[in-house]
Design an enzyme around this catalytic site. Sequence first.
Site, PDB file in Angstrom:
ATOM      1  N   LYS A 137      10.620   4.736   1.301  1.00 30.50           N
ATOM      2  CA  LYS A 137       9.965   5.557   2.331  1.00 30.50           C
ATOM      3  C   LYS A 137      10.949   5.858   3.461  1.00 30.50           C
ATOM      4  CE  LYS A 137       5.554   5.690   0.898  1.00 30.50           C
ATOM      5  NZ  LYS A 137       4.845   4.451   0.634  1.00 30.50           N
TER       6      LYS A 137
ATOM      7  N   LYS B 165       9.267   9.314 -12.420  1.00 32.85           N
ATOM      8  CA  LYS B 165       7.856   8.942 -12.281  1.00 32.85           C
ATOM      9  C   LYS B 165       6.980  10.126 -11.891  1.00 32.85           C
ATOM     10  CE  LYS B 165       5.147   6.805  -8.945  1.00 32.85           C
ATOM     11  NZ  LYS B 165       5.034   6.119  -7.685  1.00 32.85           N
TER      12      LYS B 165
ATOM     13  N   LYS C 289       2.303  12.098  -6.752  1.00 33.10           N
ATOM     14  CA  LYS C 289       1.812  13.222  -5.961  1.00 33.10           C
ATOM     15  C   LYS C 289       2.784  13.612  -4.864  1.00 33.10           C
ATOM     16  CE  LYS C 289      -1.353   9.739  -4.447  1.00 33.10           C
ATOM     17  NZ  LYS C 289      -2.550   9.195  -4.993  1.00 33.10           N
TER      18      LYS C 289
HETATM   19  P1  TYM Z   1      -1.288   5.393  -5.589  1.00 30.30           P
HETATM   20  O1  TYM Z   1      -2.344   6.096  -4.809  1.00 30.30           O
HETATM   21  O2  TYM Z   1       0.099   5.874  -5.459  1.00 30.30           O
HETATM   22  O3  TYM Z   1      -1.657   5.372  -7.114  1.00 30.30           O
HETATM   23  C1  TYM Z   1      -2.925   4.915  -7.583  1.00 30.30           C
HETATM   24  C2  TYM Z   1      -2.745   4.162  -8.875  1.00 30.30           C
HETATM   25  O4  TYM Z   1      -2.092   4.990  -9.846  1.00 30.30           O
HETATM   26  C3  TYM Z   1      -0.935   4.323 -10.358  1.00 30.30           C
HETATM   27  N1  TYM Z   1       0.134   5.300 -10.614  1.00 30.30           N
HETATM   28  C4  TYM Z   1       0.814   5.359 -11.777  1.00 30.30           C
HETATM   29  N2  TYM Z   1       0.726   4.624 -12.900  1.00 30.30           N
HETATM   30  C5  TYM Z   1       1.547   4.953 -13.932  1.00 30.30           C
HETATM   31  N3  TYM Z   1       2.446   5.970 -13.870  1.00 30.30           N
HETATM   32  C6  TYM Z   1       2.571   6.727 -12.761  1.00 30.30           C
HETATM   33  N4  TYM Z   1       3.434   7.733 -12.726  1.00 30.30           N
HETATM   34  C7  TYM Z   1       1.741   6.429 -11.631  1.00 30.30           C
HETATM   35  N5  TYM Z   1       1.597   6.960 -10.394  1.00 30.30           N
HETATM   36  C8  TYM Z   1       0.610   6.240  -9.794  1.00 30.30           C
HETATM   37  C9  TYM Z   1      -0.512   3.356  -9.260  1.00 30.30           C
HETATM   38  O5  TYM Z   1       0.240   2.290  -9.813  1.00 30.30           O
HETATM   39  C10 TYM Z   1      -1.855   2.923  -8.737  1.00 30.30           C
HETATM   40  O6  TYM Z   1      -2.377   1.899  -9.540  1.00 30.30           O
HETATM   41  N6  TYM Z   1      -0.706   1.305  -2.797  1.00 30.30           N
HETATM   42  C11 TYM Z   1      -1.524   1.931  -3.822  1.00 30.30           C
HETATM   43  C12 TYM Z   1      -2.970   2.095  -3.427  1.00 30.30           C
HETATM   44  C13 TYM Z   1      -3.613   0.810  -3.058  1.00 30.30           C
HETATM   45  C14 TYM Z   1      -4.076  -0.214  -3.948  1.00 30.30           C
HETATM   46  C15 TYM Z   1      -4.593  -1.236  -3.136  1.00 30.30           C
HETATM   47  C16 TYM Z   1      -4.081  -0.327  -5.342  1.00 30.30           C
HETATM   48  C17 TYM Z   1      -3.873   0.397  -1.798  1.00 30.30           C
HETATM   49  N7  TYM Z   1      -4.454  -0.826  -1.839  1.00 30.30           N
HETATM   50  C18 TYM Z   1      -5.155  -2.411  -3.692  1.00 30.30           C
HETATM   51  C19 TYM Z   1      -4.641  -1.498  -5.885  1.00 30.30           C
HETATM   52  C20 TYM Z   1      -5.164  -2.511  -5.072  1.00 30.30           C
HETATM   53  C21 TYM Z   1      -0.959   3.297  -4.090  1.00 30.30           C
HETATM   54  O7  TYM Z   1      -0.285   3.890  -3.268  1.00 30.30           O
HETATM   55  O8  TYM Z   1      -1.350   3.838  -5.280  1.00 30.30           O
END
Ligand code: TYM
Length: 331
Positions: free
Chosen positions: A111, A194, A197
């Site tokens: 970041k 990867k 978004k």
């Molecule tokens: P976020 O919003 O970026 O993504 C949500 C979930 O999607 C998964 N993900 C992926 N898995 C496989 N390949 C990819 N290219 C890919 N892109 C995204 C992420 O691993 C995630 O599971 N910090 C987290 C959100 C969060 C969270 C939590 C998750 C906040 N608190 C507590 C679980 C438990 C995040 O930014 O995910």
Amino acid sequence: METVVSGIRSTGNLHLGNYFGAIKNFLKMQHENNCYFFIADYHSLTTHPNPSDLHDKVKQVLVEYLACGIDPEAATIYIQSDLPEIAELYLLMNMNAYIGELERCTSFKEKIRKHSDNINAGLLTYPVLMAADILIHRAHKVPVGKDQEQHLEMTRQFGNRFNRIYSVDYFPEPVAFNFGTELVKIPGLDGSGKMGKSEGEGNAIFLFDTAVAIRKKVMKAVTDTGPTQLNQTKPEVIENLFKLMNAVSKPDTISYFDEQYNAMTIRYGDLKKQLAEDMVLFTAPFREKILELLSNNDYINKVVRQGAEKAHESGRKTVKEVREIIGLKSF
Ligand code: TYM
């Protein structure tokens, strides 16, 4: 019964990475476990979203989740900021999180590199807030993609440290969970590794994308000039396209293109056309359901109210017990 927690930031529409990395596993678990799914809108504030469209984004993500098949009667689905207990637990956990370990976190370093103009304290303590999300329900399993592995490791660290400091056995050790043996990483279309978004334009296929948009993005996917030897190992950009096929195409289709690649007769244009059609087929029912749900405000409001209530019950109990353990007793 085990407790399962998962979440997603409310910063953009759901893409195939989110689906295959986290949601698909959650769907399989929701009827047998005590499941919580939430929209992480507090987390999205690190990027200073515009107040006038924050609410609509939260609604869109919520609806997309429901369209994926999360059943609000089986799982508790809620908005993170509807649970102020998370903010209190975050404050309390911050006291036992060390600056050094937060600075070393890979996602923080990334970041800093990408948004050097906005390195706020919320970004640094992002893993603590994420730990609070998980620990608030004393979760055992967290279905997430590979990119969240380190955050889960930190959550365990914070939970264990709390147990140690206060000589209690209060927080279980949550594990990043996938039904396969490995956590999933769905690649993007731009060769950057990867799907995400916040990656570049054209990198991600969203569940809400139209067929036209999907075809356009897939046809632009990065490739190379083609194999130069029989049965050669595929370079990463090509391997990525096969990984995407693996997610949405039939096994026969994949073996057909695999054979073509090995025989050096592959035409990437044909592969992309097939991949695009398979993605359109895969996403179309989600898109339809999203459109249907978006117009049903009464239902959405009911789901959110019901979710907040159920999540509150669990959150309130944890924070009350944590306060007691710490010694914050009421007069
Ligand atoms: P976020 O919003 O970026 O993504 C949500 C979930 O999607 C998964 N993900 C992926 N898995 C496989 N390949 C990819 N290219 C890919 N892109 C995204 C992420 O691993 C995630 O599971 N910090 C987290 C959100 C969060 C969270 C939590 C998750 C906040 N608190 C507590 C679980 C438990 C995040 O930014 O995910």
